[in-house]
Design an enzyme around this catalytic site. Structure first.
Site, mmCIF file in Angstrom:
data_model
loop_
_atom_site.group_PDB
_atom_site.id
_atom_site.type_symbol
_atom_site.label_atom_id
_atom_site.label_comp_id
_atom_site.label_asym_id
_atom_site.label_seq_id
_atom_site.Cartn_x
_atom_site.Cartn_y
_atom_site.Cartn_z
ATOM 1 N N GLU A 144 0.815 -1.219 0.000
ATOM 2 C CA GLU A 144 0.000 0.000 0.000
ATOM 3 C C GLU A 144 0.846 1.267 0.000
ATOM 4 O O GLU A 144 0.515 2.253 -0.656
ATOM 5 C CB GLU A 144 -0.929 0.003 1.226
ATOM 6 C CG GLU A 144 -1.769 1.266 1.378
ATOM 7 C CD GLU A 144 -2.731 1.464 0.210
ATOM 8 O OE1 GLU A 144 -2.515 2.410 -0.571
ATOM 9 O OE2 GLU A 144 -3.677 0.692 0.071
ATOM 10 N N LYS A 200 5.049 5.073 -10.174
ATOM 11 C CA LYS A 200 3.752 4.986 -9.501
ATOM 12 C C LYS A 200 2.623 4.750 -10.495
ATOM 13 O O LYS A 200 1.629 4.078 -10.173
ATOM 14 C CB LYS A 200 3.524 6.248 -8.676
ATOM 15 C CG LYS A 200 4.516 6.364 -7.518
ATOM 16 C CD LYS A 200 4.514 7.731 -6.872
ATOM 17 C CE LYS A 200 5.584 7.813 -5.777
ATOM 18 N NZ LYS A 200 5.727 9.167 -5.219
#
Length: 426
Positions: free
Chosen positions: A130, A206
């Site tokens: 996460e 990302k």
């Protein structure tokens, strides 16, 4: 039953984990259904071990990864070393030793994530991460769980705090790129080599990870078109403001009829767009979908406690399953064939900043080039900048990526013209 965790590294983020376990221990234990304790911590050498003990850190520090791999009481390994190696080797070994792994290592996951997830699956364990995207924003689990009934069509993200801090200074205070970088370095936001941050590489990593959760497709890092903020000038910023825009380094993933596309580029954002208000080192991910429509997730993208909070959230999820004896699900279960969009399917407006000799006919040359690509001007600005030179700023109507690439090539090759910058316009 107690869940034993081992930390690989004890830097800024890792040292935030014992803080959370102590300060929020009651809630963490309640949520996990069991106590969680730090069994071992891997450090570089005896010198680091002695220094940490001298500072009062009372943990079982080890200097050999085998002390963790061969310890059957260790349930979860948390990798917070960063970089590719030795993190990749250690994570692989931990998974092969049948230990679940939690990491925040976006660089590693973007490049080798597919391989590591296969190792995890082959060994009946899982890899959770996460904290790898926008550290303090629980975006990955939100996409994996809360969007299961929805179809996401676009992701926009301001996901690099260093470049966003710099752009905020350049927009709000009129600083140059060099001035903004110097201040980011002074405050510790920029590393000694800021390449990954200012050239869009960090944000591109990302985008690779977000593509998997939002669209079920795995985009290769080298297929994420990316450029950074080095060439943004105060002139670009002023014109953007004059036209009602703010410049941000924006990551985008979009699904078109032909497939998926990802990029990280400087972007003119309308001042009323939610992402335009994301300033300083803060991050945000803006999600467009057919069900929820528009939603933005905002928060700190890095830092000790925000990132450690996301890491511990992963640990809690793992601890729940281990305590119940469940087979733990993969972090992301949405997968489908990766299909890339064609350039003809990628249509946007663009800003072109051009310098040339200040004489009659120069704008006509540019108009002819644009006309040849079947692209028209939406707005044109021309200004004398001295020494018989003119600055021409063009905002185009929408064009596809083939047309854009062709115009960039042709303007760059046009004698007497300098293409100083191009910026996407939303």
């Amino acid at each position: 039953m107690t869940i034993n965790i081992a930390l690989l590294g004890f830097g800024t983020v890792a040292s935030g984990i014992p803080f959370l376990l102590q300060e929020n221990g009651e809630k963490i234990t309640s949520e996990a259904g069991t106590e969680i304790q730090i069994a071992k911590v891997l450090v570089r050498d005896d010198a680091e071990k002695d220094a940490l003990l001298a500072k009062g850190h009372d943990f079982n520090f080890v200097t050999d990864i085998s002390a963790i791999l061969n310890d059957d009481t260790v349930d979860i390994v948390i990798e917070l070393m960063g970089r590719i190696e030795p993190a990749k080797t250690f994570i692989t070994q931990a998974l092969q030793a049948k230990k679940h792994v939690v990491t925040a290592n976006k660089d590693l996951l973007a490049v080798h994530g597919t391989d590591l997830l296969k190792v995890a699956k082959d060994n009946g364990v899982v890899l959770y991460y996460e904290a790898a995207v926008a550290g303090g924003i629980p975006i990955l689990r939100t996409l994996a769980n809360s969007y299961t009934a929805d179809k996401i069509t676009k992701i926009l993200g301001v996901v690099n705090g260093t470049s966003n801090f710099m752009m905020t200074k350049m927009v709000d205070e009129g600083w140059t790129y060099d001035e903004a970088l110097a201040e980011a370095s002074r405050l510790g936001y920029a590393e000694s080599d800021p390449t990954n941050d200012v050239d869009g590489i960090d944000a591109a990593y990302k985008m690779v990870i977000l593509s998997q959760f939002a669209f079920g497709m795995t985009i290769k890092f080298e297929d994420v078109r990316h450029e950074g903020i080095r060439h943004i000038t105060p002139e670009d910023v002023k014109l953007a403001q004059k036209l009602g825009f703010v410049i941000k380094l924006v990551g985008e993933i979009v699904e078109r009829p032909s497939g998926i596309y990802a990029e990280v580029v400087p972007t003119f954002l309308p001042k009323n767009h939610q992402l335009a208000t994301v300033n300083g080192v803060m991050n945000a991910v803006f999600v467009e979908s057919i069900g929820i429509n528009e939603a933005m997730f905002y928060g700190p993208g890095a830092g000790q406690k925000p990132t450690a909070t996301s890491v511990v959230a992963d640990v809690i999820e793992l601890a729940k399953g281990i305590n119940k004896g469940d087979v733990l699900p993969a972090f992301n279960t949405f997968t489908r064939e990766t299909v890339y969009a064609t350039k003809e399917d990628l249509v946007d407006k663009y800003y072109f900043a051009i310098e040339t000799e200040d004489k009659a006919g120069q704008l006509l040359h540019l108009a002819e080039l644009f006309h040849a690509e079947n692209v028209s001007f939406e707005q044109v600005f021309q200004e004398n900048i001295g020494d018989n030179r003119a600055s021409i700023a063009i905002i185009s109507h929408k064009m596809d990526l083939n047309q854009f690439d062709s115009l960039v090539e042709k303007i760059s090759a046009l004698d007497g013209f300098t293409l100083r910058n191009t910026i996407k316009v939303i």
